[in-house]
Scaffold this motif. Structure first.
Motif, PDB file in Angstrom:
ATOM      1  N   ARG A  90      56.412  -7.164  -8.052  1.00 27.71           N
ATOM      2  CA  ARG A  90      55.160  -7.650  -7.541  1.00 27.71           C
ATOM      3  C   ARG A  90      55.725  -8.428  -6.072  1.00 27.71           C
ATOM      4  N   LEU A  91      56.775  -9.387  -6.440  1.00 28.20           N
ATOM      5  CA  LEU A  91      57.344 -10.205  -5.214  1.00 28.20           C
ATOM      6  C   LEU A  91      58.032  -9.195  -4.160  1.00 28.20           C
ATOM      7  N   ARG A  92      58.809  -8.286  -4.550  1.00 30.14           N
ATOM      8  CA  ARG A  92      59.447  -7.335  -3.747  1.00 30.14           C
ATOM      9  C   ARG A  92      58.557  -6.554  -3.030  1.00 30.14           C
ATOM     10  N   ALA A  93      57.500  -5.957  -3.441  1.00 30.66           N
ATOM     11  CA  ALA A  93      56.402  -5.240  -2.795  1.00 30.66           C
ATOM     12  C   ALA A  93      55.710  -6.150  -1.552  1.00 30.66           C
ATOM     13  N   GLY A  94      55.816  -7.310  -2.022  1.00 32.02           N
ATOM     14  CA  GLY A  94      55.008  -8.389  -1.052  1.00 32.02           C
ATOM     15  C   GLY A  94      55.854  -8.738   0.144  1.00 32.02           C
ATOM     16  N   SER A 154      65.534 -14.898  -0.814  1.00 26.83           N
ATOM     17  CA  SER A 154      64.629 -15.581  -1.501  1.00 26.83           C
ATOM     18  C   SER A 154      64.323 -14.929  -3.357  1.00 26.83           C
ATOM     19  N   LEU A 155      64.655 -13.696  -3.366  1.00 24.12           N
ATOM     20  CA  LEU A 155      64.593 -13.146  -4.631  1.00 24.12           C
ATOM     21  C   LEU A 155      65.975 -13.630  -5.470  1.00 24.12           C
ATOM     22  N   ARG A 199      75.953 -24.531  -4.754  1.00 23.52           N
ATOM     23  CA  ARG A 199      76.641 -25.173  -3.396  1.00 23.52           C
ATOM     24  C   ARG A 199      76.418 -24.179  -2.349  1.00 23.52           C
ATOM     25  N   GLU A 200      76.690 -22.753  -2.591  1.00 28.34           N
ATOM     26  CA  GLU A 200      76.797 -21.675  -1.584  1.00 28.34           C
ATOM     27  C   GLU A 200      75.212 -21.485  -1.029  1.00 28.34           C
ATOM     28  N   TYR A 201      74.277 -21.543  -1.875  1.00 27.67           N
ATOM     29  CA  TYR A 201      72.860 -21.471  -1.329  1.00 27.67           C
ATOM     30  C   TYR A 201      72.463 -22.626  -0.491  1.00 27.67           C
ATOM     31  N   SER A 202      72.778 -23.791  -0.881  1.00 29.87           N
ATOM     32  CA  SER A 202      72.756 -24.974  -0.043  1.00 29.87           C
ATOM     33  C   SER A 202      73.205 -24.888   1.317  1.00 29.87           C
ATOM     34  N   LYS A 203      73.921 -24.162   1.562  1.00 29.07           N
ATOM     35  CA  LYS A 203      74.653 -23.973   2.770  1.00 29.07           C
ATOM     36  C   LYS A 203      73.545 -23.261   3.908  1.00 29.07           C
ATOM     37  N   TYR A 204      72.826 -22.558   3.467  1.00 31.27           N
ATOM     38  CA  TYR A 204      71.677 -21.994   4.151  1.00 31.27           C
ATOM     39  C   TYR A 204      70.118 -22.356   3.933  1.00 31.27           C
ATOM     40  N   ARG A 205      69.181 -22.152   4.457  1.00 29.75           N
ATOM     41  CA  ARG A 205      68.020 -22.635   4.188  1.00 29.75           C
ATOM     42  C   ARG A 205      67.151 -21.487   3.630  1.00 29.75           C
ATOM     43  N   GLN A 206      66.516 -21.677   2.414  1.00 25.33           N
ATOM     44  CA  GLN A 206      65.615 -20.735   1.958  1.00 25.33           C
ATOM     45  C   GLN A 206      64.290 -20.678   2.526  1.00 25.33           C
TER      46      GLN A 206
END
Length: 118
Positions: free
Chosen positions: A59-63, A69-70, A111-118
């Motif tokens: 449902r999220l992917r279809a949106g 983000s997924l 830590r890798e995800y914190s390098k770029y904004r979600q």
């Protein structure tokens, strides 16, 4: 092509960590450490919101939710579930080291995800 599809490319560090996680999460290892070493009737209490179902992902992917983000959602739910498992494992439990290694990989991914904004 990636920009046209609206998909965001993964960072190189994220790809390497994801590959390491995939190796650690192979079916045989999960079966050994998360099934065979746990008592037969053992359960963890979780809230309804803590369960990530495939239908919700579809449902999220279809949106309008991006792939990045997924990926972050998967990371967050997985790390929270792993923390819940570690809370109940005794120090000498055979699965303790396996879950600790998974936590370290997920921490590095965080830590890798914190390098770029979600």
């Amino acid at each position: 092509v990636v920009a046209v599809l609206g998909l965001e490319a993964a960072a190189p560090g994220e790809c390497e960590l994801t590959r390491l996680l995939q190796d650690k999460l192979q079916y045989e290892l999960r079966l050994q450490y998360m099934k065979h070493y746990f008592p037969v009737d053992y359960t963890l209490q979780v809230q309804y919101e803590e369960v990530l179902r495939p239908a919700n992902i579809s449902r999220l992917r279809a949106g309008t939710v991006s792939e990045a983000s997924l990926r972050y959602l998967w990371f967050h739910v997985s790390s929270q579930a792993l923390l819940r498992i570690r809370e109940v494992l005794p120090e000498k439990h055979p699965s303790r080291r396996y879950t600790q290694e998974l936590c370290q990989l997920l921490d590095a991914l965080g830590r890798e995800y914190s390098k770029y904004r979600q």
